[in-house]
Design a protein around this motif. Sequence first.
Motif, short mmCIF file in Angstrom:
data_model
loop_
_atom_site.label_atom_id
_atom_site.label_comp_id
_atom_site.label_asym_id
_atom_site.label_seq_id
_atom_site.Cartn_x
_atom_site.Cartn_y
_atom_site.Cartn_z
N THR A 43 0.84 -1.20 0.00
CA THR A 43 0.00 0.00 0.00
C THR A 43 0.88 1.24 0.00
O THR A 43 1.87 1.30 0.73
N ARG A 44 0.51 2.22 -0.82
CA ARG A 44 1.26 3.46 -0.85
C ARG A 44 0.68 4.40 0.20
O ARG A 44 -0.38 4.97 0.03
N TYR A 45 1.38 4.54 1.32
CA TYR A 45 0.93 5.41 2.40
C TYR A 45 1.49 6.82 2.20
O TYR A 45 2.61 7.00 1.71
N ASP A 46 0.69 7.80 2.60
CA ASP A 46 1.18 9.18 2.59
C ASP A 46 2.18 9.40 3.71
O ASP A 46 3.23 10.02 3.51
N VAL A 47 1.84 8.88 4.90
CA VAL A 47 2.71 9.05 6.07
C VAL A 47 2.75 7.75 6.85
O VAL A 47 1.71 7.09 7.03
N ILE A 48 3.93 7.39 7.33
CA ILE A 48 4.08 6.26 8.25
C ILE A 48 4.56 6.81 9.59
O ILE A 48 5.61 7.45 9.66
N THR A 73 6.27 8.48 0.21
CA THR A 73 5.86 8.25 1.60
C THR A 73 6.79 8.97 2.57
O THR A 73 8.02 8.90 2.45
N ARG A 74 6.19 9.67 3.54
CA ARG A 74 6.96 10.38 4.55
C ARG A 74 6.93 9.61 5.86
O ARG A 74 5.93 8.97 6.19
N ALA A 95 14.29 9.48 8.16
CA ALA A 95 13.01 9.99 8.66
C ALA A 95 12.82 11.44 8.23
O ALA A 95 13.79 12.20 8.10
N ASP A 96 11.57 11.82 8.00
CA ASP A 96 11.26 13.19 7.59
C ASP A 96 10.96 14.09 8.78
O ASP A 96 11.04 15.32 8.68
N ASP A 97 10.60 13.47 9.91
CA ASP A 97 10.32 14.24 11.12
C ASP A 97 10.51 13.31 12.30
O ASP A 97 10.57 12.08 12.16
N GLY A 116 1.99 14.89 5.20
CA GLY A 116 1.09 14.42 4.15
C GLY A 116 1.04 15.38 2.98
O GLY A 116 0.95 14.96 1.82
N ARG A 117 1.14 16.67 3.25
CA ARG A 117 1.15 17.66 2.17
C ARG A 117 2.41 17.53 1.32
O ARG A 117 2.40 17.83 0.13
#
Length: 234
Positions: A43-48, A73-74, A95-97, A116-117
């Motif tokens: 599954t292509r998630y927007d955020v994990i 995916t972020r 990691a993005d954050d 997500g944006r």
Amino acid sequence: MRILVVEDEQPLADAIARGLRKEGLAVDIAYDGQSGQEKASVTRYDVIVLDRDLPGLSGDDLCREIAGAEELTRVLMLTASGTVADRVEGLSLGADDYLAKPFAFAELTARVRALGRRSTPPSPPVLTARDLSLDPARRAVRRSSGELELTRKEFGVLEVLLAAGGAVVSSEELLERVWDEHADPFTTTVRVTMMTLRKKLGEPSIIETVVGSGYRVPTAGSGERADSVSEHEG
């Protein structure tokens, strides 16, 4: 927005999922790194939202794998270790954050939405079509007749359609982006939600059905309405 929460503390994972679902997000849960890896692969998630300290496949290893896949995916990494060195190390893994436990849920939600944006092509902060406007941050929808009260799923469907910029969105894509892994792929829930959404939006109709393809909210550059389009078909 489709979210995956990978957290081995089941009560915390369930609480995060409940809170994000109340914000209108579609959320799946994995209670270990291996399950998270399997779900992220299909599954292509927007955020994990990823716990760093996972048994088996660690959050560090899963984060490296996600970052190495070069998808949109972020990753928001959660950990009990919140020192500067820990944050730097987490970000260096891809990691993005980074958010230390314990955390305020409002901050988690804001960070998830911000990430997500970044996982999709840029879109205006307020989405519009004709006299319709949708503000994702305020979760508000207005037409010239006034503000509209939509359910979380109705709001999610409308947001996906508006963000598509006039492109056709299939029922399968709506099911994947707005619902979660428990949704039956053979269900009529998208069709039913579309019917109730159209009724609430009122006239003139905003959403078109492209027969055999899906749905769209047309824009000035999205094509003529003669290409097998029925506005009121579910």
